[in-house]
Design a protein around this motif. Structure first.
Motif, PDB file in Angstrom:
ATOM      1  N   ILE A 117     -33.467  64.822  21.107  1.00  0.00           N
ATOM      2  CA  ILE A 117     -32.650  63.621  20.574  1.00  0.00           C
ATOM      3  C   ILE A 117     -31.774  63.157  21.475  1.00  0.00           C
ATOM      4  O   ILE A 117     -31.677  61.746  21.897  1.00  0.00           O
ATOM      5  N   MET A 118     -31.004  63.980  22.569  1.00  0.00           N
ATOM      6  CA  MET A 118     -29.838  63.528  23.244  1.00  0.00           C
ATOM      7  C   MET A 118     -30.707  62.747  24.367  1.00  0.00           C
ATOM      8  O   MET A 118     -30.146  61.752  25.017  1.00  0.00           O
ATOM      9  N   ALA A 119     -31.705  63.198  24.799  1.00  0.00           N
ATOM     10  CA  ALA A 119     -32.563  62.675  26.053  1.00  0.00           C
ATOM     11  C   ALA A 119     -33.159  61.231  25.745  1.00  0.00           C
ATOM     12  O   ALA A 119     -33.267  60.579  26.762  1.00  0.00           O
ATOM     13  N   ARG A 120     -32.914  60.845  24.371  1.00  0.00           N
ATOM     14  CA  ARG A 120     -33.402  59.404  23.985  1.00  0.00           C
ATOM     15  C   ARG A 120     -32.067  58.461  24.082  1.00  0.00           C
ATOM     16  O   ARG A 120     -32.124  57.175  23.826  1.00  0.00           O
ATOM     17  N   GLN A 121     -30.765  59.079  24.185  1.00  0.00           N
ATOM     18  CA  GLN A 121     -29.781  58.221  24.083  1.00  0.00           C
ATOM     19  C   GLN A 121     -29.140  57.755  25.363  1.00  0.00           C
ATOM     20  O   GLN A 121     -29.482  57.766  26.612  1.00  0.00           O
ATOM     21  N   PRO A 122     -28.781  56.280  25.202  1.00  0.00           N
ATOM     22  CA  PRO A 122     -28.363  55.548  26.243  1.00  0.00           C
ATOM     23  C   PRO A 122     -27.356  56.259  27.207  1.00  0.00           C
ATOM     24  O   PRO A 122     -26.351  56.901  26.678  1.00  0.00           O
ATOM     25  N   GLY A 123     -27.370  56.347  28.591  1.00  0.00           N
ATOM     26  CA  GLY A 123     -26.472  56.988  29.343  1.00  0.00           C
ATOM     27  C   GLY A 123     -26.799  58.247  30.031  1.00  0.00           C
ATOM     28  O   GLY A 123     -26.249  59.039  30.672  1.00  0.00           O
ATOM     29  N   TYR A 124     -27.846  58.818  28.963  1.00  0.00           N
ATOM     30  CA  TYR A 124     -28.391  60.262  29.325  1.00  0.00           C
ATOM     31  C   TYR A 124     -28.905  60.221  30.724  1.00  0.00           C
ATOM     32  O   TYR A 124     -29.700  59.520  31.066  1.00  0.00           O
ATOM     33  N   ILE A 125     -28.513  61.322  31.561  1.00  0.00           N
ATOM     34  CA  ILE A 125     -29.135  61.398  32.949  1.00  0.00           C
ATOM     35  C   ILE A 125     -30.140  62.616  32.790  1.00  0.00           C
ATOM     36  O   ILE A 125     -31.479  62.508  33.181  1.00  0.00           O
ATOM     37  N   ARG A 126     -29.585  63.683  32.573  1.00  0.00           N
ATOM     38  CA  ARG A 126     -30.463  64.965  32.360  1.00  0.00           C
ATOM     39  C   ARG A 126     -29.456  66.198  31.926  1.00  0.00           C
ATOM     40  O   ARG A 126     -28.366  66.150  31.862  1.00  0.00           O
ATOM     41  N   ALA A 127     -30.426  67.236  31.422  1.00  0.00           N
ATOM     42  CA  ALA A 127     -29.681  68.131  30.833  1.00  0.00           C
ATOM     43  C   ALA A 127     -30.588  69.676  31.382  1.00  0.00           C
ATOM     44  O   ALA A 127     -31.876  69.606  31.547  1.00  0.00           O
ATOM     45  N   ARG A 128     -29.746  70.711  31.609  1.00  0.00           N
ATOM     46  CA  ARG A 128     -30.301  71.970  31.948  1.00  0.00           C
ATOM     47  C   ARG A 128     -29.766  73.165  31.084  1.00  0.00           C
ATOM     48  O   ARG A 128     -28.677  73.089  31.100  1.00  0.00           O
ATOM     49  N   ALA A 180     -25.320  69.225  30.992  1.00  0.00           N
ATOM     50  CA  ALA A 180     -25.684  67.745  30.793  1.00  0.00           C
ATOM     51  C   ALA A 180     -25.080  66.863  31.598  1.00  0.00           C
ATOM     52  O   ALA A 180     -23.590  66.721  31.312  1.00  0.00           O
ATOM     53  N   GLU A 181     -25.810  65.983  32.087  1.00  0.00           N
ATOM     54  CA  GLU A 181     -24.978  64.817  32.797  1.00  0.00           C
ATOM     55  C   GLU A 181     -25.182  63.601  32.188  1.00  0.00           C
ATOM     56  O   GLU A 181     -26.305  63.143  31.735  1.00  0.00           O
ATOM     57  N   TRP A 182     -24.115  62.874  32.071  1.00  0.00           N
ATOM     58  CA  TRP A 182     -23.939  61.319  31.489  1.00  0.00           C
ATOM     59  C   TRP A 182     -23.717  60.426  32.299  1.00  0.00           C
ATOM     60  O   TRP A 182     -22.666  60.584  33.290  1.00  0.00           O
ATOM     61  N   GLU A 183     -23.804  59.269  32.426  1.00  0.00           N
ATOM     62  CA  GLU A 183     -23.726  58.188  33.315  1.00  0.00           C
ATOM     63  C   GLU A 183     -22.139  57.645  32.998  1.00  0.00           C
ATOM     64  O   GLU A 183     -21.518  57.423  33.978  1.00  0.00           O
ATOM     65  N   THR A 184     -21.827  57.704  31.840  1.00  0.00           N
ATOM     66  CA  THR A 184     -20.186  57.646  31.500  1.00  0.00           C
ATOM     67  C   THR A 184     -19.663  58.481  30.286  1.00  0.00           C
ATOM     68  O   THR A 184     -20.653  59.337  29.355  1.00  0.00           O
ATOM     69  N   GLY A 185     -18.454  58.850  30.377  1.00  0.00           N
ATOM     70  CA  GLY A 185     -17.822  59.560  29.064  1.00  0.00           C
ATOM     71  C   GLY A 185     -18.016  58.808  27.717  1.00  0.00           C
ATOM     72  O   GLY A 185     -18.462  59.177  26.698  1.00  0.00           O
ATOM     73  N   LYS A 186     -18.078  57.429  27.738  1.00  0.00           N
ATOM     74  CA  LYS A 186     -18.362  56.654  26.767  1.00  0.00           C
ATOM     75  C   LYS A 186     -19.669  56.895  26.227  1.00  0.00           C
ATOM     76  O   LYS A 186     -19.900  56.576  24.904  1.00  0.00           O
ATOM     77  N   ALA A 187     -20.605  56.752  26.951  1.00  0.00           N
ATOM     78  CA  ALA A 187     -21.953  57.092  26.780  1.00  0.00           C
ATOM     79  C   ALA A 187     -22.196  58.331  26.076  1.00  0.00           C
ATOM     80  O   ALA A 187     -22.861  58.377  24.759  1.00  0.00           O
ATOM     81  N   LEU A 188     -21.603  59.492  26.593  1.00  0.00           N
ATOM     82  CA  LEU A 188     -21.809  60.973  25.935  1.00  0.00           C
ATOM     83  C   LEU A 188     -20.919  60.674  24.551  1.00  0.00           C
ATOM     84  O   LEU A 188     -21.591  61.261  23.638  1.00  0.00           O
ATOM     85  N   ASN A 243     -23.850  59.915  17.194  1.00  0.00           N
ATOM     86  CA  ASN A 243     -25.401  59.616  16.440  1.00  0.00           C
ATOM     87  C   ASN A 243     -25.624  60.524  15.370  1.00  0.00           C
ATOM     88  O   ASN A 243     -25.490  61.739  15.410  1.00  0.00           O
ATOM     89  N   PRO A 244     -25.841  60.009  13.898  1.00  0.00           N
ATOM     90  CA  PRO A 244     -26.254  60.913  13.115  1.00  0.00           C
ATOM     91  C   PRO A 244     -27.216  61.930  13.193  1.00  0.00           C
ATOM     92  O   PRO A 244     -27.259  62.982  12.753  1.00  0.00           O
ATOM     93  N   GLU A 245     -28.351  61.475  13.919  1.00  0.00           N
ATOM     94  CA  GLU A 245     -29.384  62.069  14.004  1.00  0.00           C
ATOM     95  C   GLU A 245     -29.170  63.417  14.926  1.00  0.00           C
ATOM     96  O   GLU A 245     -29.335  64.644  14.601  1.00  0.00           O
ATOM     97  N   TRP A 246     -28.355  63.356  15.982  1.00  0.00           N
ATOM     98  CA  TRP A 246     -27.942  64.267  16.902  1.00  0.00           C
ATOM     99  C   TRP A 246     -26.789  65.123  16.275  1.00  0.00           C
ATOM    100  O   TRP A 246     -26.990  66.317  16.031  1.00  0.00           O
ATOM    101  N   ARG A 247     -26.116  64.541  15.334  1.00  0.00           N
ATOM    102  CA  ARG A 247     -24.898  65.695  14.589  1.00  0.00           C
ATOM    103  C   ARG A 247     -25.795  66.562  13.542  1.00  0.00           C
ATOM    104  O   ARG A 247     -25.368  67.520  13.452  1.00  0.00           O
TER     105      ARG A 247
END
Length: 121
Positions: free
Chosen positions: A42-53, A70-78, A84-88
């Motif tokens: 779910i997280m990988a489909r979100q805008p601003g997601y870079i990668r997670a390990r 997990a790396e994100w382009e910005t704190g706002k994107a995270l 996101n209700p699906e992620w929650r």
């Protein structure tokens, strides 16, 4: 056991890294990883997601058996992704699973110092 789903409130336009260390009983490791993968999809489909390990300790008798980075382009994107209700709902399934006894310890970081081979210190 119910755990709160914590939003970061890391409303910055710079890159951020979510580091979440998990206490997971040894016998629940595979179930935890299965649930985490569902959440990661779910997280990988979100805008601003870079990668997670997800890192697993090489030693069974440690408190923090798993660490997610997990790396994100910005704190706002995270923050937007975590709202996101699906992620929650996915996170609730991990935390409220009666067969999992997981304790997450999430925090959001920015790079304070970056060292590469050959860099003068």
């Amino acid at each position: 056991m119910s755990h709160p789903v914590i939003l970061t409130d890391a409303l910055v336009d710079e890159p951020v890294t979510l580091i979440n260390a998990f206490t997971v009983p040894v016998g629940e490791s595979e179930r935890f990883l299965h649930r985490w993968k569902d959440n990661a999809r779910i997280m990988a489909r979100q805008p601003g997601y870079i990668r997670a390990r997800m890192y697993r300790s090489l030693v069974d008798d440690v408190e923090l058996r798993f660490v997610n980075v997990a790396e994100w382009e910005t704190g706002k994107a995270l923050d937007a992704a975590r709202a996101n209700p699906e992620w929650r709902a996915s996170m609730r399934r991990v935390l409220d699973d009666p067969d999992l006894h997981v304790t997450p310890r999430p925090a959001v970081y920015q790079v304070a110092f970056d060292v590469h081979p050959g860099d003068p210190l």
